[in-house]
Scaffold this active site. Sequence first.
Site, PDB file in Angstrom:
ATOM      1  N   THR A 126       0.819  -1.217   0.000  1.00 46.24           N
ATOM      2  CA  THR A 126       0.000   0.000   0.000  1.00 46.24           C
ATOM      3  C   THR A 126       0.853   1.268   0.000  1.00 46.24           C
ATOM      4  OG1 THR A 126      -1.774  -1.134   1.173  1.00 46.24           O
ATOM      5  CG2 THR A 126      -1.773   1.270   1.267  1.00 46.24           C
ATOM      6  N   SER A 132      -6.468   0.023  -2.833  1.00 44.16           N
ATOM      7  CA  SER A 132      -7.147  -1.013  -3.614  1.00 44.16           C
ATOM      8  C   SER A 132      -6.673  -1.008  -5.072  1.00 44.16           C
ATOM      9  CB  SER A 132      -8.656  -0.803  -3.571  1.00 44.16           C
ATOM     10  OG  SER A 132      -9.143  -0.886  -2.240  1.00 44.16           O
ATOM     11  N   ILE A 157       1.789   0.090   6.884  1.00 48.71           N
ATOM     12  CA  ILE A 157       2.539  -1.157   6.892  1.00 48.71           C
ATOM     13  C   ILE A 157       2.669  -1.669   8.320  1.00 48.71           C
ATOM     14  CG2 ILE A 157       4.677  -2.293   6.219  1.00 48.71           C
ATOM     15  CD1 ILE A 157       2.936  -1.106   3.909  1.00 48.71           C
ATOM     16  N   SER A 158       2.073  -2.816   8.598  1.00 49.16           N
ATOM     17  CA  SER A 158       2.187  -3.413   9.926  1.00 49.16           C
ATOM     18  C   SER A 158       3.611  -3.899  10.170  1.00 49.16           C
ATOM     19  CB  SER A 158       1.208  -4.582  10.066  1.00 49.16           C
ATOM     20  OG  SER A 158      -0.127  -4.137   9.963  1.00 49.16           O
ATOM     21  N   ARG A 268     -25.840  -8.568  34.735  1.00 52.74           N
ATOM     22  CA  ARG A 268     -26.624  -7.333  34.737  1.00 52.74           C
ATOM     23  C   ARG A 268     -28.124  -7.632  34.751  1.00 52.74           C
ATOM     24  NH1 ARG A 268     -26.544  -1.802  35.731  1.00 52.74           N
ATOM     25  NH2 ARG A 268     -27.697  -0.662  34.121  1.00 52.74           N
ATOM     26  N   GLN A 279     -35.743 -10.291  25.000  1.00 50.69           N
ATOM     27  CA  GLN A 279     -35.757 -10.876  23.655  1.00 50.69           C
ATOM     28  C   GLN A 279     -34.782 -10.193  22.694  1.00 50.69           C
ATOM     29  OE1 GLN A 279     -39.820 -11.001  22.253  1.00 50.69           O
ATOM     30  NE2 GLN A 279     -40.190 -12.991  23.206  1.00 50.69           N
ATOM     31  N   ALA A 340     -24.081   1.804  28.507  1.00 55.40           N
ATOM     32  CA  ALA A 340     -23.117   2.877  28.746  1.00 55.40           C
ATOM     33  C   ALA A 340     -21.742   2.324  29.114  1.00 55.40           C
ATOM     34  CB  ALA A 340     -23.628   3.797  29.850  1.00 55.40           C
ATOM     35  N   GLU A 363      -6.604  -5.230   3.246  1.00 50.77           N
ATOM     36  CA  GLU A 363      -6.529  -6.445   2.427  1.00 50.77           C
ATOM     37  C   GLU A 363      -7.799  -6.656   1.596  1.00 50.77           C
ATOM     38  OE1 GLU A 363      -4.555  -9.876   3.813  1.00 50.77           O
ATOM     39  OE2 GLU A 363      -3.467  -8.801   5.384  1.00 50.77           O
ATOM     40  N   ARG A 381     -14.992 -12.823 -13.954  1.00 53.55           N
ATOM     41  CA  ARG A 381     -13.711 -13.044 -13.298  1.00 53.55           C
ATOM     42  C   ARG A 381     -13.425 -14.534 -13.254  1.00 53.55           C
ATOM     43  NH1 ARG A 381     -10.713  -9.880  -9.333  1.00 53.55           N
ATOM     44  NH2 ARG A 381      -9.248 -11.243  -8.229  1.00 53.55           N
TER      45      ARG A 381
END
Length: 394
Positions: A126, A132, A157-158, A268, A279, A340, A363, A381
């Site tokens: 990227t 993309s 970039i990780s 809770r 529900q 909350a 990705e 494709r």
Amino acid sequence: MDFQFSDEQLMLRQSVRHFVDREIIPKIAEWDAKGGFDQAIWKQLAQLGLLGICIPEKYGGSGMDYNSLAIACEELERGDTAFRTAVSVHTGLNSMTLLQWGNEAQKEKYLKPQAKGDKIGAFGLTEPGAGSDVASMSSNAVLEGDYYKLNGQKTWISLCDVADHFIVFAYTDRSKSHKGISAFIVERTMGGFSSKAIKGKYGIRSGNTGELFFEDVLIPKENLLGEEGEGFKIAMSALDNGRFTVAAGAVGLIDACLEASVKYCQQRETFGKKIGDHQLVKQMIAKMEAGYQMSRLLVYRVGDMKNRGERNTRETSLAKWQACDFANQAADDAVQIHGAYGYSDEYPVARFLRNSKAPVIYEGTREIHTLMQADYVLGNRVDRKLSHILPPWK
């Protein structure tokens, strides 16, 4: 069709889950707040064999199957997305690409130390103006004697500041459009290389993400991955592996949302009864469970195809798209169930929601995968045979 896990896979899940419960979950709130995790985790991931989990033993890996990689990613993201991302990038995008496209010399020099966890790998595709639309990248590499001179920039970039090795894509012949893109193995120590972390991310805050800069970086010819002009094919096949791990991680995030929500539902009370008895809360829990089960089936189907050496671009795209959307919805519902309190750091669900958004984007955005799936169905494709396939599991 066999839906049973092997004893080895069950032991792997138990081992990784225990590691996550012991080493990640108690510390992740602090790491997320400060924007980084303890780098000693890398050594522990290596000791567990996760950094080379599906890499053959001959190249220093654990030699497990591709669904074992999915299991590991699922359990790691149950702890936090940053740790699944680390394995996705190091193993899925880098090491598995080297396994598929690298020659023997490259596997010996780069894949082996990565599979053992002695070195960390990352992936540079990227750019600021090319996400993309890969063909819009501006990075270029010019052959000068025995070296390619690389100039350009990559972003989002990780592991940008952590990795030792990067698979980087650049034009070697811009006149050929995407067929003029090539792939290179770049080392952090090469002159002209630098990196910079991106601060202020919305989610995955404990993970290292940033930019790469290349200023006249000289890359030896032997570091060309595949052939000149094969970069686009290499990138797309790498994304098949990366997307697989992202989808598996999304399954783990849904699991984490379910765990937190069920626990809160049992504690809770409102209007004289536990909120899990209302529900509309049940409806949210049911949607999480449905998304969890469907996503798992899509992911493990892809893993089975990888084990048999079958092309899986179409199936991986569907798994990534659906699992990430289900995870994002599960996280949103988990916050709603917590009310909350879900909007604070007192409970983990706010972090789940922040983390769940990025995989819907990276990705391949959900929009890209939507178009891909439509084009497959419409016959627009078709996946052609690659010159190099990911080795099947033996």
